[in-house]
Scaffold this motif. Structure first.
Motif, PDB file in Angstrom:
ATOM      1  N   ASP A   1       0.722  -1.225   0.014  1.00  0.00           N
ATOM      2  CA  ASP A   1      -0.038  -0.230   0.108  1.00  0.00           C
ATOM      3  C   ASP A   1       0.865   1.216  -0.219  1.00  0.00           C
ATOM      4  O   ASP A   1       1.747   1.442   0.602  1.00  0.00           O
ATOM      5  CB  ASP A   1      -0.769  -0.069   0.983  1.00  0.00           C
ATOM      6  N   ARG A   2       0.400   2.077  -0.745  1.00  0.00           N
ATOM      7  CA  ARG A   2       1.090   3.600  -1.138  1.00  0.00           C
ATOM      8  C   ARG A   2       0.059   4.669  -0.640  1.00  0.00           C
ATOM      9  O   ARG A   2      -0.913   4.500  -1.444  1.00  0.00           O
ATOM     10  CB  ARG A   2       1.973   3.630  -2.338  1.00  0.00           C
TER      11      ARG A   2
ATOM     12  N   ALA B   1      -7.065   0.832  -6.325  1.00  0.00           N
ATOM     13  CA  ALA B   1      -6.921   1.926  -5.260  1.00  0.00           C
ATOM     14  C   ALA B   1      -8.156   1.795  -4.402  1.00  0.00           C
ATOM     15  O   ALA B   1      -9.048   1.195  -4.688  1.00  0.00           O
ATOM     16  CB  ALA B   1      -6.485   3.360  -5.966  1.00  0.00           C
ATOM     17  N   TRP B   2      -8.062   2.544  -3.329  1.00  0.00           N
ATOM     18  CA  TRP B   2      -9.256   2.575  -2.408  1.00  0.00           C
ATOM     19  C   TRP B   2      -8.758   3.785  -1.537  1.00  0.00           C
ATOM     20  O   TRP B   2      -7.710   4.565  -1.375  1.00  0.00           O
ATOM     21  CB  TRP B   2      -9.366   1.495  -1.469  1.00  0.00           C
ATOM     22  N   ALA B   3     -10.183   4.292  -0.853  1.00  0.00           N
ATOM     23  CA  ALA B   3     -10.066   5.334  -0.075  1.00  0.00           C
ATOM     24  C   ALA B   3      -9.881   5.036   1.731  1.00  0.00           C
ATOM     25  O   ALA B   3     -10.447   4.120   2.013  1.00  0.00           O
ATOM     26  CB  ALA B   3     -11.517   6.048  -0.114  1.00  0.00           C
TER      27      ALA B   3
ATOM     28  N   ALA C   1       7.050   8.178  -5.806  1.00  0.00           N
ATOM     29  CA  ALA C   1       7.628   9.333  -4.892  1.00  0.00           C
ATOM     30  C   ALA C   1       6.821   9.183  -3.465  1.00  0.00           C
ATOM     31  O   ALA C   1       7.276  10.033  -2.641  1.00  0.00           O
ATOM     32  CB  ALA C   1       7.010  10.799  -5.462  1.00  0.00           C
ATOM     33  N   THR C   2       6.335   8.113  -3.148  1.00  0.00           N
ATOM     34  CA  THR C   2       5.510   7.906  -1.715  1.00  0.00           C
ATOM     35  C   THR C   2       6.010   6.703  -1.175  1.00  0.00           C
ATOM     36  O   THR C   2       6.583   5.857  -1.834  1.00  0.00           O
ATOM     37  CB  THR C   2       4.098   8.057  -1.789  1.00  0.00           C
ATOM     38  N   SER C   3       5.651   6.680   0.002  1.00  0.00           N
ATOM     39  CA  SER C   3       5.919   5.630   0.616  1.00  0.00           C
ATOM     40  C   SER C   3       4.803   5.076   1.555  1.00  0.00           C
ATOM     41  O   SER C   3       3.824   5.647   1.794  1.00  0.00           O
ATOM     42  CB  SER C   3       7.257   5.723   1.472  1.00  0.00           C
ATOM     43  N   THR C   4       4.903   3.611   2.145  1.00  0.00           N
ATOM     44  CA  THR C   4       3.641   3.242   3.109  1.00  0.00           C
ATOM     45  C   THR C   4       3.646   3.929   4.241  1.00  0.00           C
ATOM     46  O   THR C   4       4.670   4.239   4.792  1.00  0.00           O
ATOM     47  CB  THR C   4       3.951   1.658   3.365  1.00  0.00           C
ATOM     48  N   PRO C   5       2.496   4.683   4.655  1.00  0.00           N
ATOM     49  CA  PRO C   5       2.470   5.319   5.801  1.00  0.00           C
ATOM     50  C   PRO C   5       2.627   4.456   7.145  1.00  0.00           C
ATOM     51  O   PRO C   5       2.381   3.344   7.056  1.00  0.00           O
ATOM     52  CB  PRO C   5       0.917   5.753   6.022  1.00  0.00           C
TER      53      PRO C   5
END
Length: 323
Positions: free
Chosen positions: A223-224, A247-249, A319-323
């Protein structure tokens, strides 16, 4: 396996502090992570982080889910929760009576149960074709004789033969169904000497993930969080799995009744509704194309709002990582 815990807040009541410490001890005793604890109780790891660190008092539904999922002292934990709720009620001002509103629509769903039953596939019996009756040969000498009838004994023998064939086929089919069900429960097997076949890395991908749970499908492993947005104190998320191409919210720090809806450039939508607690996530939408545009919009008492649109999945995910 224990971990280094943060100090609990100083303003916690004594029962709430003891309850948080007992919950930490249960997690340490079983050596499980927050993500695994969330999967076992069908709750998010963010909620468990708040409950274990004393930021929020655990709900009775969440505690019931924990008791059902792991081995713990249910009597002690339930008693501490009641004492903590009583202490909190004694310090909080009396709440104003609720203002009657319009009848709840389809989105106002009842509180979810502590555990959500997972449907289990049932083996469907394989239909067994009925045998075609085999005509009993007529002796050549009597076949053309007017008024000839088969002897009663020959007819009885033919009937018994047909019944035996039917019984054999039925028992064979029943045995096959039983064997198939047992094989399904035991898992896939390979013949002797055969090389093991690797199972697929994911259970769904692209359009096959649409409308399905990202945790149940294993899509949460990569997940990102592509983008976040806020409406007052409520935080909205756009989650993406490159492996599942879906994807999901997500929504956190909300209240029951708050929603977050993810929409794609093709018009597909899925909504996350907080039934109880403080957060939730939606089912998945397809995001197989690199030019798919994603956006999450929320509706809360503070007002409506949306995240910025995600227009490049590949660039955003890298450009993102898993929170």
């Amino acid at each position: 396996m224990s971990q280094s815990w943060k100090p609990l807040p100083d303003d916690l009541s004594e029962p709430a502090r003891r309850l948080a410490e007992e919950l930490r001890a249960v997690k340490d005793a079983h050596g499980i992570s927050l993500a695994e604890l969330g999967k076992r109780t069908y709750l998010s790891k963010a909620s468990w982080e708040r409950w274990l660190n004393g930021k929020r008092l655990i709900t009775s539904q969440a505690l019931a889910g924990l008791i059902a999922a792991v081995d713990c002292d249910a009597v002690l934990l339930t008693s501490l929760l009641r004492q903590a709720e009583a202490a909190r009620g004694a310090t909080e001002p009396a709440a104003a009576p609720p203002v009657p509103g319009p009848a709840a629509g389809p989105a106002a769903e009842p509180a979810a149960a502590a555990t959500v039953p997972v449907p289990v596939p049932v083996a469907v019996p394989i239909p067994v074709p009925l045998p075609v009756p085999v005509p009993v040969p007529v002796p050549a000498a009597t076949a053309g004789v007017p008024g000839w009838r088969r002897p009663p004994a020959l007819a009885a023998v033919a009937a018994v033969a047909v019944l035996l064939v039917l019984a054999g086929l039925y028992l064979h089919g029943l045995k096959a169904d039983t064997s198939a069900a047992a094989a399904s429960a035991a898992g896939p097997t390979a013949p002797a000497g055969a090389r093991p076949v690797a199972l697929p890395a994911q259970l769904c991908q692209g359009v096959g993930c649409a409308g399905r749970d990202p945790q149940a499908m294993g899509c949460e492993t990569d997940d990102r969080t592509l983008v976040t947005g806020t409406i007052g104190r409520v935080v909205l998320y756009v989650h993406y799995s490159a492996r599942c191409r879906a994807a999901w919210a997500g929504i956190t720090d909300g209240s029951p009744g708050d929603t977050a809806t993810i929409t794609t450039s093709t018009g597909s939508q899925e909504t996350a509704l907080i039934h109880w607690g403080y957060d939730n996530y939606s089912m998945m939408v397809e995001a197989a194309s690199a030019d798919t545009v994603l956006r999450v919009c929320g509706h809360q008492p503070e007002g409506d709002g949306c995240t910025r649109a995600v227009t490049s999945l590949v660039a955003s995910a890298s450009a993102t990582s898993t929170p």
